[in-house]
Design a protein around this motif. Structure first.
Motif: not given
Lengths: 391, 391
Positions: B242-250, B259-269, B384-391
């Motif tokens: 929780s609190g991690d910022l996860l980035m995956m780029d594929t 393709c070549d793009f990434d997404r950022n998601v926050a874990i937990g908060r 990408a979503p307008r705001e940092l998604p949290v999962i």
């Protein structure tokens, strides 16, 4: 945690890299080299442990300089400096690549000067199976910046270093071989007549990753009535049909180490000519396994397999050899070929890959992976079935 | 048939290759070149349609000669001749490679003589982002065999040919972008706190292949509290927290197009600093999208994104550029960089990749894929979503 049993630890302890460097510097001294100059993924990874898929991008060059004494110096794009900093390498020089007007060349020339190699003998791989992974025009600029240096072929030294694997390297190859063996064993439940070859490949790729492969960079094969002539294609959309001989050949990876073997299966029913060829190639592989002992040559391995094929009245396939080295790359030196006199030593990891053509456009290839031990071959792949399987 | 909608047809009609060749021969005439000499996968595939994963093996060189008039001539290892024979190429010369004493060189020199280029000007890629995929020692032997020939840099011509894509090429990139977009949309159901990063990557790779990707040659990323500094690593065994910022780029592929793009998601908060950086980079990407019109330069694209980042008080990331060309390769010419004056034209496929560092060792990178149309950018990745998604 995978079905293939506990995975070996990722990476290598620093002691392993120290031992590799010591071996390298002994060979460099014997060859009178003041430095090694490396630009390619497997060589840089072998010396440093630097592991990233970023090599997929051709944009940025990466450089490693191995001095005649002391630790290697990395000259790398800034985007890779944090990853390189996690390896055992301490001296890392970085620039904000890409920077076409000077893509690391000034830094690199500076390193050669500092280590006293600017007027000396700099070895780099120039021989068979090697490439220089930097723009040719930049290599010419580097040479012009170091007019006193002699750039020499270091292929023999690099080959000697890499062809005998450590037990930690062998454990990684053995692990991915187990995963692929179990994947092939699961094949009858995954595929069948009517399934397009693209979907057969997709199902098998998924199976390997689910079972613990990190990646499947190599998956080729063919399906055709009774036999095939093309062994390197991506799959077509053609559905598998009864009477097809399906061959799949995979180079999956674990922690940057490859397996490389294939399996043949008949769909619905086994064509008699395909079953006969299968029997010959299975026995050719047995002959190769029996011959794969320290002191034997790669040419001897080739002849052992070829003899079985020709005694059965076939001519050997025309892929130029019957197997090769295996490890950080899908295919490595040496070659099981009539022209390769490399002598087997314990720790060499090899493929045996006998093939034959039995009619125009119809052939068959078998492949197994092994490590040479003091008392002979130890199989890393699970041995192919004795008779052509039908699914 | 995939979730991402009907896949475009595989391959290209012969007319497309004829049109490519015509463009190439016009540029060759303008540059006074008698032949192009090509050794690398993307260039040979662009001219011929030759598609195989066999390039994974470094053992064998592959050659294509494009004469100033008439169709290209392929000089290839016998193992690949059946696949090459299925392309539109007719003149195929093969040898039983590997054959180190003459690995295609005599055949190759013969082709240059036959087409009248042995005493002429032979262009090959020597500039930024290129390599020569053959042993350096063999290239020197080829030069010695053709002492009257001038070997010249053809990088500008190759770049001009490849940087504008056909509609069929764009359709393939668009398809793999849709697959990756849907894969990223499925991410919240695949991953969560406690899952080791190796397993996060495995789950995402499986998802992409299940959804129709042929392969996932590039998958990198990072997860760290609030932000990351390393954007090219393979995954660690560390569990997501929780609190991690996860980035995956594929960089996944369909029919050989990336393709070549990434997404950022926050874990937990969502960490507040990470959310602020996300907002800045989302708006920087918007600025890039607005600027990506014919007539704009790549340097202009860079400045448009940089201005947003710097107006918010950050400094831009140090990966050397903010996006690049995309197609047969994960990264292609041009670069969205201050030093690249390439002018955008309709049909260019690009990534926008703004990044910033907001604390030592903590940064963030966003990425989208687009094609330049007459009236501006058409997104190929789902925004990408307008705001940092949290999962």
């Amino acid at each position: 945690m995978s079905a293939a049993g506990e995975a070996p630890p990722r990476g290598f302890p620093t002691a392993e890299f120290e031992a590799r460097l010591e071996r390298a510097q002994r060979l460099m001294a014997a060859a009178g080299l003041d430095a090694l100059f490396l630009t390619t993924e497997p060589e840089i990874r072998w010396f440093t442990g630097f592991l990233t898929l970023f090599w997929q991008s051709p944009t940025r060059p990466w450089f490693l300089v191995v001095p005649r004494a002391g630790k290697p110096v990395a000259v790398v794009p800034e985007i890779g400096a944090p990853v390189m900093a996690r390896t055992w390498i301490e001296d890392i020089r970085a620039w904000p690549a890409p920077q076409p007007e000077d893509d690391g060349l000034s830094l690199l020339a500076g390193v050669f000067r500092e280590i006293g190699a600017a007027g000396g003998r700099i070895g780099l791989p120039m021989g068979p199976e090697t490439t220089l992974r930097m723009p040719l025009a930049d290599f010419e600029r580097l040479r012009a910046a170091l007019p006193e240096a002699a750039f020499l072929d270091a292929t023999p030294a690099i080959r000697a270093l890499r062809r005998v694997k450590s037990e930690r390297e062998i454990a990684k190859t053995a692990h991915i071989c187990r995963i692929a063996s179990e994947g092939f064993a699961a094949l009858p439940g995954l595929v069948g007549a009517g399934m397009p070859l693209t979907e057969v490949f997709r199902a098998f790729r998924l199976e390997l990753i689910r079972r613990g492969a990190d990646d499947v960079p190599y998956l080729v094969g063919a399906a055709a009535p009774g036999g095939y002539d093309d062994v390197i294609s991506p799959p077509s959309e053609r559905p598998l049909a009864s009477g097809d001989l399906l061959m799949m050949d995979t180079g999956a990876t674990f922690d940057g180490y490859f397996c490389d073997f294939d399996r043949n299966v008949a769909i619905g029913r086994a064509d008699a000519a395909a079953a006969r060829a299968y029997d010959t190639l299975w026995r050719a592989t047995e002959a190769g396994l029996a011959a794969a002992r320290p002191g034997q040559s790669c040419a001897g391995l080739f002849r052992a397999m070829q003899a079985v094929i020709e005694a059965d009245g076939y001519r050997a396939g025309n892929v130029g050899r019957m197997g090769h080295g295996l490890g950080l790359q899908l295919t490595e030196h040496p070659s099981n070929a009539a022209w390769d006199g490399t002598v087997l030593e314990p720790g060499m990891v090899l493929t045996l890959e006998p093939g034959l053509a039995f009619a125009p456009g119809r052939g068959q290839v078998h492949e197994e992976n092994l490590v040479v031990r003091a008392d002979g071959a130890e199989l890393l792949s699970r041995r192919a079935p004795r008779e052509l399987p039908v699914i």
